[in-house]
Design an enzyme around this catalytic site. Structure first.
Site, PDB file in Angstrom:
ATOM      1  CB  CYS A 298      -1.033  -0.010   1.121  1.00 60.53           C
ATOM      2  SG  CYS A 298      -0.357  -0.177   2.768  1.00 60.53           S
ATOM      3  NE  ARG A 328       6.059  -7.840   5.915  1.00 60.35           N
ATOM      4  CZ  ARG A 328       4.847  -7.660   6.435  1.00 60.35           C
ATOM      5  NH1 ARG A 328       4.559  -8.224   7.600  1.00 60.35           N
ATOM      6  NH2 ARG A 328       3.944  -6.943   5.814  1.00 60.35           N
ATOM      7  CD  GLU A 330       8.617 -12.280   9.524  1.00 61.80           C
ATOM      8  OE1 GLU A 330       8.717 -12.224  10.756  1.00 61.80           O
ATOM      9  OE2 GLU A 330       7.673 -11.766   8.895  1.00 61.80           O
ATOM     10  NE  ARG A 339       6.039 -15.658  11.988  1.00 65.10           N
ATOM     11  CZ  ARG A 339       5.269 -14.577  11.955  1.00 65.10           C
ATOM     12  NH1 ARG A 339       5.715 -13.460  11.429  1.00 65.10           N
ATOM     13  NH2 ARG A 339       4.067 -14.602  12.468  1.00 65.10           N
ATOM     14  CD  GLU A 347      -1.432  -3.700   1.059  1.00 63.40           C
ATOM     15  OE1 GLU A 347      -0.282  -4.149   1.125  1.00 63.40           O
ATOM     16  OE2 GLU A 347      -1.846  -2.776   1.765  1.00 63.40           O
ATOM     17  CG  ASP A 411      -4.926  -9.911  12.474  1.00 67.51           C
ATOM     18  OD1 ASP A 411      -4.808  -9.028  11.591  1.00 67.51           O
ATOM     19  OD2 ASP A 411      -4.028 -10.186  13.297  1.00 67.51           O
ATOM     20  CD  GLU A 429      -2.132 -11.195  10.522  1.00 66.11           C
ATOM     21  OE1 GLU A 429      -1.582 -10.966  11.612  1.00 66.11           O
ATOM     22  OE2 GLU A 429      -2.018 -10.448   9.535  1.00 66.11           O
ATOM     23  CG  ASN A 432      -3.968  -7.505   7.595  1.00 63.65           C
ATOM     24  OD1 ASN A 432      -4.107  -7.229   6.403  1.00 63.65           O
ATOM     25  ND2 ASN A 432      -2.882  -7.183   8.257  1.00 63.65           N
ATOM     26  CB  CYS A 457      -4.597  -1.700   2.614  1.00 61.36           C
ATOM     27  SG  CYS A 457      -3.729  -1.741   4.182  1.00 61.36           S
ATOM     28  NE  ARG A 464       1.956 -16.039   7.506  1.00 58.74           N
ATOM     29  CZ  ARG A 464       2.094 -15.072   8.423  1.00 58.74           C
ATOM     30  NH1 ARG A 464       1.020 -14.519   8.961  1.00 58.74           N
ATOM     31  NH2 ARG A 464       3.284 -14.663   8.782  1.00 58.74           N
TER      32      ARG A 464
HETATM   33  P1  ATP Z   1       2.527 -11.549  11.654  1.00 65.87           P
HETATM   34  O1  ATP Z   1       1.920 -10.984  12.899  1.00 65.87           O
HETATM   35  O2  ATP Z   1       2.157 -12.958  11.371  1.00 65.87           O
HETATM   36  O3  ATP Z   1       3.996 -11.254  11.543  1.00 65.87           O
HETATM   37  P2  ATP Z   1       1.965  -9.169  10.320  1.00 65.87           P
HETATM   38  O4  ATP Z   1       1.044  -8.507  11.259  1.00 65.87           O
HETATM   39  O5  ATP Z   1       3.388  -8.776  10.307  1.00 65.87           O
HETATM   40  O6  ATP Z   1       1.843 -10.736  10.472  1.00 65.87           O
HETATM   41  P3  ATP Z   1       0.899  -7.763   8.148  1.00 65.87           P
HETATM   42  O7  ATP Z   1       1.999  -6.806   8.027  1.00 65.87           O
HETATM   43  O8  ATP Z   1      -0.357  -7.327   8.751  1.00 65.87           O
HETATM   44  O9  ATP Z   1       1.383  -9.081   8.871  1.00 65.87           O
HETATM   45  O10 ATP Z   1       0.707  -8.391   6.694  1.00 65.87           O
HETATM   46  C1  ATP Z   1      -0.514  -8.834   6.217  1.00 65.87           C
HETATM   47  C2  ATP Z   1      -0.439 -10.234   5.701  1.00 65.87           C
HETATM   48  O11 ATP Z   1       0.804 -10.520   5.069  1.00 65.87           O
HETATM   49  C3  ATP Z   1      -0.554 -11.264   6.787  1.00 65.87           C
HETATM   50  O12 ATP Z   1      -1.884 -11.451   7.135  1.00 65.87           O
HETATM   51  C4  ATP Z   1       0.016 -12.455   6.089  1.00 65.87           C
HETATM   52  O13 ATP Z   1      -0.944 -13.003   5.229  1.00 65.87           O
HETATM   53  C5  ATP Z   1       1.123 -11.878   5.243  1.00 65.87           C
HETATM   54  N1  ATP Z   1       2.442 -12.009   5.896  1.00 65.87           N
HETATM   55  C6  ATP Z   1       3.014 -11.157   6.754  1.00 65.87           C
HETATM   56  N2  ATP Z   1       4.230 -11.595   7.126  1.00 65.87           N
HETATM   57  C7  ATP Z   1       4.440 -12.755   6.468  1.00 65.87           C
HETATM   58  C8  ATP Z   1       5.518 -13.687   6.422  1.00 65.87           C
HETATM   59  N3  ATP Z   1       6.629 -13.502   7.117  1.00 65.87           N
HETATM   60  N4  ATP Z   1       5.392 -14.784   5.640  1.00 65.87           N
HETATM   61  C9  ATP Z   1       4.272 -14.989   4.912  1.00 65.87           C
HETATM   62  N5  ATP Z   1       3.223 -14.148   4.916  1.00 65.87           N
HETATM   63  C10 ATP Z   1       3.290 -13.032   5.675  1.00 65.87           C
HETATM   64 ZN    ZN Z   2      -1.475  -2.021   3.528  1.00 67.11          ZN
HETATM   65 MG    MG Z   3       5.090  -9.627  11.147  1.00 65.11          MG
END
Ligand code: ATP
Ligand code: ZN
Ligand code: MG
Length: 498
Positions: A298, A328, A330, A339, A347, A411, A429, A432, A457, A464
């Site tokens: 976004c 990301r 992680e 993850r 998005e 979520d 999750e 969202n 968004c 996931r």
């Molecule tokens: P989490 O709490 O699991 O780390 P987040 O709150 O960081 O998620 P958002 O930034 O809200 O995730 O991203 C929205 C969506 O992106 C999540 O609902 C998920 O579907 C996806 N997502 C986020 N991080 C990851 C990841 N490391 N691997 C795969 N999918 C991801």
């Molecule tokens: Zn967004």
């Molecule tokens: Mg996260």
């Protein structure tokens, strides 16, 4: 609040003390009419004016100093051809009170912070004029408050409030689908941390998820596709808050300092001789990163509309991107395909009048329910959680009024049977959905023809979706729900390896 500042002004040449005394008296007189502030003490030696300013909350001492210096230079310039050559603030003390006592000491850049009970004394030394003009001081006060407040939220569970849950569904198995796909050779660990190589079978499942999201959710609601860059410059993240929120999760992108082969000659030679990466030489040839790989799509969509006025007839504006791949870092949290450090998201972003977005959210939820109930046949639930923009600005504090159904983040979570029973295990999750009010349209100065404009968004994480589907439905297409089999009935043959 009390501000006390000691500064030195350098005049272009010496001036009579009596003249200055009158100017300061006049200035103080005006000041005191409007605020509880004054130039308390001053001393003039030749062309050096030392002064001390004390002020209360209404106006900050540094603001008064800048104002005084303007007034003085205008008046002295006109009457005596004397200018001001420089301002040094050698001591700036700010006292203010907190709502609650800090739990432990805090440190911030540029100042010594001492706190007794709820009383803060913040001392800055040798501060430049530019520093004051840019109003860092107010942000430093805010930072101290924020750091103290966040001490109270650290370690506390995040906000979570159930909205809806599906009926219970019997899973066909309770194994970790990533492990099973690895065994079957559908999936291979990627070349770097947290990445995967999807062989044809796994790729087909991921792409089926993508088609479902587009055909069943986005197209019926009228979303239009855009294609954005997945390299995001820092100025965009400065506006959205990601740079202060997740600097430790960003994959940074460097540009070469030069494209000129000559500049790279030594690097090339070293590679040829050593067959290794010459790190020092590489560092010499790279610029510092000014961008990172897409974290969420976004921000770049907002950026593409910055400063624009949207036509009323086009509202709500419904866009989605599925081309930018998210990166990301992680670290210790990585697990399976759910993850990862590199993932595929769609998005959707929506910008419109508040009432349009509130209605759209209902219609989105309706379409999502259709997908998760009728097509993927999942056991899942929805909950209000800490809003996205607070999470990604590194804050966990819940704002007033949040969770009452207007602005906020929902979520979507699903049970992963391999993690344990549905009551005690942590659900995943898998996507969202947020309405964010005017926060981002304001940050990027996007306007409506008239009235208020909001945005929001929804992050559809395809890995996931795939992870929760396979965790509940297994890897055998025979066991998959009919709705899904309409999108993927048979898996591709895959790669035959000896
Ligand atoms: P989490 O709490 O699991 O780390 P987040 O709150 O960081 O998620 P958002 O930034 O809200 O995730 O991203 C929205 C969506 O992106 C999540 O609902 C998920 O579907 C996806 N997502 C986020 N991080 C990851 C990841 N490391 N691997 C795969 N999918 C991801
Ligand atoms: Zn967004
Ligand atoms: Mg996260």
């Amino acid at each position: 609040m009390r501000f006390h500042l000691k500064a030195r002004l350098k005049l272009s040449r010496p001036i009579d003390k009596a003249i200055l005394s009158k100017e300061i008296d006049d200035f103080n007189h005006q000041l005191m009419e409007r605020s509880e502030a004054s130039i308390e003490e001053w001393d003039l030696k030749e062309n050096i004016l030392d002064l001390s300013i004390v002020s209360g909350t209404r106006r900050r001492a540094h603001d008064i100093l800048l104002n005084f210096s303007n007034v003085l230079s205008r008046k002295l310039g006109k009457a005596y051809k004397v200018g001001i050559r420089g301002i040094d603030v050698y001591l700036y003390e700010i006292r203010f009170s907190l709502d609650r006592e800090p739990l432990h000491d805090i440190v911030i850049p540029f100042a010594d912070v001492q706190i007794e009970g709820k009383e803060v004394r913040m001392v800055l030394r040798d501060t430049s004029e530019e520093f004051l003009r840019k109003n860092y001081v107010d942000r430093m006060i805010r930072l101290v408050r924020e750091k103290v407040e966040s001490q109270y939220y650290e370690g506390k569970g995040e906000f979570w409030k159930l909205i809806w849950r599906s009926e219970e569904k019997d899973p066909v198995w309770n194994r970790d689908p990533t492990e099973e796909m690895l065994k079957r050779g559908w999936l291979v660990q990627g070349p770097t941390k947290g990445k995967w190589f999807y062989r044809p079978q796994a790729a087909a499942i991921l792409r089926a998820m993508e088609r479902i999201a587009i055909e069943e959710v986005l197209k019926p609601l009228g979303f239009q596709e855009v294609i954005e860059s997945h390299i995001v410059p820092f100025d965009i993240w400065l506006k959205t808050g990601h740079l202060e929120g997740m600097p430790g999760e960003i994959y940074y992108v460097c540009e070469p300092r030069s494209r000129d082969v000559k500049e790279w000659e030594r690097f090339i030679d070293l590679v040829k001789i050593t067959r290794e990466v010459p790190e020092d030489e590489l560092r010499r040839n790279l610029s510092l990163p000014r961008a990172g790989i897409c974290y969420a799509q976004c921000p770049v969509i907002y950026w593409s509309l910055k400063g624009r006025t949207l036509a009323d007839e086009g509202l709500p504006l419904l866009l989605f991107d599925r081309s930018a791949i998210s990166g990301r870092y992680e670290s210790g949290g990585r697990h399976g395909i759910e993850r990862v450090d590199e993932f595929h998201r769609i998005e959707p972003v929506y910008i419109g009048k508040p009432e349009q977005l509130i209605e759209l959210r209902e219609r989105l939820i309706e379409r999502y329910k259709h997908v998760f109930n009728e097509i993927l046949d999942l056991e899942w639930r929805m909950a209000w959680v800490t809003p996205w923009y607070l999470q990604q600005a590194g804050k966990t504090k819940i704002e007033e009024g949040y969770g009452e159904g207007v602005i906020g983040t929902i979520d979507f979570e699903a049970w992963l049977p391999y993690r344990g029973d549905r009551e005690s295990s942590k659900w995943l999750e898998f996507q969202n959905l947020s309405i964010l009010g005017d926060k981002y349209v304001k940050a990027f100065n996007i306007k409506a023809q008239k009235g208020e404009l909001w945005s929001g968004c929804s992050g559809i994480g395809l890995e996931r979706w795939m992870a929760v589907f396979l965790a509940q439905k297994g890897l055998d297409p025979e066991n998959w729900p009919k709705g899904f089999r309409r999108y993927l009935d048979k898996l591709p043959e895959g790669i035959k390896i000896l």
